[in-house]
Enzyme design. Structure first.
Site, PDB file in Angstrom:
ATOM      1  N   GLU A   1      38.760  30.332  36.276  1.00 43.61           N
ATOM      2  CA  GLU A   1      38.779  29.778  34.914  1.00 43.61           C
ATOM      3  C   GLU A   1      37.677  28.760  34.655  1.00 43.61           C
ATOM      4  O   GLU A   1      37.430  28.390  33.501  1.00 43.61           O
ATOM      5  CB  GLU A   1      40.149  29.133  34.652  1.00 43.61           C
TER       6      GLU A   1
ATOM      7  N   GLU B   1      48.518  36.126  56.328  1.00 42.28           N
ATOM      8  CA  GLU B   1      48.536  34.670  56.453  1.00 42.28           C
ATOM      9  C   GLU B   1      48.612  34.214  57.905  1.00 42.28           C
ATOM     10  O   GLU B   1      48.308  33.069  58.225  1.00 42.28           O
ATOM     11  CB  GLU B   1      49.688  34.076  55.662  1.00 42.28           C
TER      12      GLU B   1
END
Length: 303
Positions: free
Chosen positions: A88, A119
């Site tokens: 963004e 992960e």
């Protein structure tokens, strides 16, 4: 034959929340009310860690000012929060796309679907950091538990390469705090749904990153007053917003702002400096160049 490795995490996010023991028995409105009440603790948890966030902003401004980058390393929801924040920034602040670099365990596919075992790849995190982190960069690890192997592998490797490191976790007492330059330990407590860190923990991480990256952009001169002055006008709404911002910043009527923006070839900063100072567009553009694209400094140069 032994089965797959089992790790029991002792982070606060894994504890049961006594307020939601009967969650599955509650009416719909009461479920929503309970979640909303729990969410109200998140801003307070963020307020408690502002001092290390201040230091992170200073590190980031220093890194970007010296030609370095800011990296987000995360897995699952934490990693996706980092991807969204980084994505963004260029359209909002006109920042170079490589200033903020998100890294998600499992790669691009993990943005749209769960790749949960990624992960645990401590070597993968270290290898990714080794491929892209440079001395002087800021590397921020995002891990609700504070112990995600992929994230810790990246942080350790980054630190060995001469980068500064920070960890954003929802465990104020995470052991990994001792391994980083900055620790941002959020006390969001047990989740309404036990272990679902997409809830309060992720909300807190999102608030931290939004405050952090926005403040970095303010410090780098990409905001004038409280107005976005480096946005990219890539659609009709944003082109309209650009005119509105110019009107707010200068007090000039819309026709004057439209003409100034056209004369500046769509460059909002140049149009703004030109209108406020009364200087011609070439002079405004030159003043911005001399002031490292900071509007207030450019206006001071023009008197």
């Amino acid at each position: 034959m032994s089965g797959p490795e089992v790790v029991r995490v002792a982070a606060p996010t894994e504890r049961r929340n006594p307020a939601s023991y009967d969650l599955d028995l509650l009416p719909t409105r009461d479920v929503l009310k309970l979640i909303n009440e729990a969410d109200q603790a998140v801003p307070g948890a963020v307020a408690d860690v502002l001092d290390p966030v201040v230091a992170a902003v200073d590190f980031a401004v220093e890194a970007l000012g010296a030609g370095g980058r800011v990296h987000y390393f995360g897995a699952g929801t934490s990693g996706r929060v980092g991807v969204v924040d980084a994505a963004e920034l260029p359209p909002t602040f006109g920042s170079p796309v490589d200033w903020f670099c998100p890294h998600l365990a499992g790669g691009r596919d993990a943005m749209w679907g769960a790749i949960e075992d990624a992960e645990d790849d401590v070597l993968g995190g270290a290898a990714e950091a080794r491929d892209c982190v440079r001395p002087g960069d800021l590397v921020m690890g995002l891990a609700a538990s504070g112990r995600t192997p992929y994230v810790l592998g990246a942080l350790r490797e980054a630190r060995s390469l001469g980068a500064r490191t920070a960890l954003v976790a929802a465990d104020p007492h995470a052991a990994a705090a001792a391994e980083v330059d900055l620790f941002i330990g959020l006390d969001t407590g047990p989740e309404v749904v036990t272990g679902s860190t997409r809830m309060k923990a992720a909300s807190a991480q999102k608030l931290v990153l939004h405050a952090f990256s926005t403040t970095v952009m303010v410090r780098l001169g990409r905001v004038y007053s409280n107005l976005m002055i480096d946005l990219s006008a890539t659609n009709a709404k944003l082109r309209g917003r650009m005119i509105s911002i110019l009107m707010e910043a200068t007090g000039c009527p819309e026709p004057d702002c439209t003409r100034a923006l056209t004369a500046a070839a769509g460059d909002l900063k140049t149009a703004l400096v030109s209108l406020v100072s009364g200087a011609a567009v070439p002079e405004a553009r030159a003043a911005l160049a001399r002031s490292n694209e900071r509007v207030r400094e450019a206006l001071a140069l023009l008197g």
